[in-house]
Design a protein around this motif. Structure first.
Motif, PDB file in Angstrom:
ATOM      1  N   THR A 178       0.726  -1.162   0.011  1.00 37.66           N
ATOM      2  CA  THR A 178       0.071   0.186  -0.140  1.00 37.66           C
ATOM      3  C   THR A 178       0.863   1.201   0.019  1.00 37.66           C
ATOM      4  N   SER A 179       1.942   1.145   0.960  1.00 37.83           N
ATOM      5  CA  SER A 179       2.791   2.453   0.769  1.00 37.83           C
ATOM      6  C   SER A 179       3.637   2.609  -0.516  1.00 37.83           C
ATOM      7  N   ASN A 185       0.922   3.999  -2.996  1.00 38.91           N
ATOM      8  CA  ASN A 185       0.489   5.502  -2.710  1.00 38.91           C
ATOM      9  C   ASN A 185       1.696   6.438  -3.339  1.00 38.91           C
ATOM     10  N   ILE A 186       2.805   5.947  -2.984  1.00 35.06           N
ATOM     11  CA  ILE A 186       3.993   6.744  -3.576  1.00 35.06           C
ATOM     12  C   ILE A 186       4.114   6.915  -5.010  1.00 35.06           C
ATOM     13  N   ILE A 188       9.991   5.605   3.604  1.00 32.68           N
ATOM     14  CA  ILE A 188       9.856   4.109   3.872  1.00 32.68           C
ATOM     15  C   ILE A 188      10.886   3.411   2.595  1.00 32.68           C
TER      16      ILE A 188
END
Length: 289
Positions: A9-10, A13-14, A144
């Protein structure tokens, strides 16, 4: 080397935000010049040697533009590559490959640069007990990925965010004690008494005289900030195993080996993420009939 998996998900999103920035209404160049069904095969190729990081990101960028694309990672994350070596391959719609190209390159170039630089630092402290860690000096929105790249280079991660652990620095201590160093132990002990047992408590000091008052409060890690190597040796001896010892400040490729020899447990290096030069990777493409 066991690497953590990047949260899907991260990453998505990026990438989603990156594509909104780079192609808010589509890629009009590719859409205008290329037939809709034209296929292409492309390779991520190294123009210089390094350590790779970002295979998941490259793959996700390509699949976000063409879910049917075939993407293969030829060099695993955390492994070295030579100049001219193929690192990734992708076969899919030519429009999609070219739309994703710049974002995939930007991110893998930066991540691989961080991994490569981290490996240079880690190599210099081999044989000591010290570990090299990153800091919060990361690119906003990309932490991240950059923290993952540090792990790919053989480094370790410090606290991920302000929400993860307590790290009391000089400005915090000045407010906490009202500028009275005599209140330091009592003030920190009061904080320690109210913390859950799972919260790590680290305090920065800028002189040898602060070490005992800080240790008396029962902290977990003490950060020796901008100490000389002789002061680091003395600081490690004073702590004598009662807390982890972190060295910070004036750390670069010329100084880290000597710092590690002082006996510290952790060496934090902002330069791992805040001042790297993007590694030279390119996308070589071939059009299929």
């Amino acid at each position: 080397m066991v690497l953590p998996t990047l949260p899907v998900t991260s990453v998505e999103n990026i990438l989603r935000n990156a594509f909104v920035e780079d192609a808010p209404y589509g890629d009009i160049t590719s859409a205008t010049l290329l037939p809709a069904q034209a296929k292409a095969t492309a390779w991520l190729v190294a123009r210089e040697p390094g350590i790779f990081s970002g295979g998941e990101v490259f793959t996700a960028a390509m699949l976000m533009q063409d879910p049917a694309a075939l993407v293969e990672q030829l060099v695993p994350d955390g492994h070295s590559f030579a100049a001219g070596e193929r690192i990734m391959s992708v076969t899919g719609l030519a429009r999609a490959v070219l739309t994703a190209e710049r974002i995939a390159l930007n991110l893998t170039q930066r991540m691989s640069a961080i991994a490569t630089q981290t490996a240079d630092y880690a190599r210099l402290i081999e044989g000591t007990k010290a570990r090299v860690t990153d800091t919060r000096k990361t690119t906003p929105g990309l932490r991240i990925l950059e923290r993952y790249a540090v792990r790919c280079g053989g480094g370790h991660n410090h606290r991920f965010s302000l929400s993860d652990a307590i790290l009391a620095k000089d400005n915090h201590l000045a407010v906490l004690t009202g500028g009275d160093p005599g209140k330091l132990t009592q003030a920190l002990a009061g904080v320690r008494a109210h913390l859950p047992h799972t919260v790590h408590f680290e305090v920065e000091v800028d002189s040898l005289e602060q070490i005992e008052p800080v240790l008396a409060a029962g902290v977990d890690t003490i950060m020796l900030d901008n100490f000389s190597n002789a002061e680091l040796v003395a600081g490690v001896a004073l702590v004598n195993g009662r807390a982890l010892v972190e060295a910070s400040g004036n750390v670069n490729l010329s100084t880290i080996a000597a710092i590690a020899q002082t006996g510290v447990d952790i060496i934090s290096v902002g330069a791992l993420t805040h001042s790297v030069r993007a590694l030279d990777l390119g996308l070589d493409i071939a059009i299929e009939a």
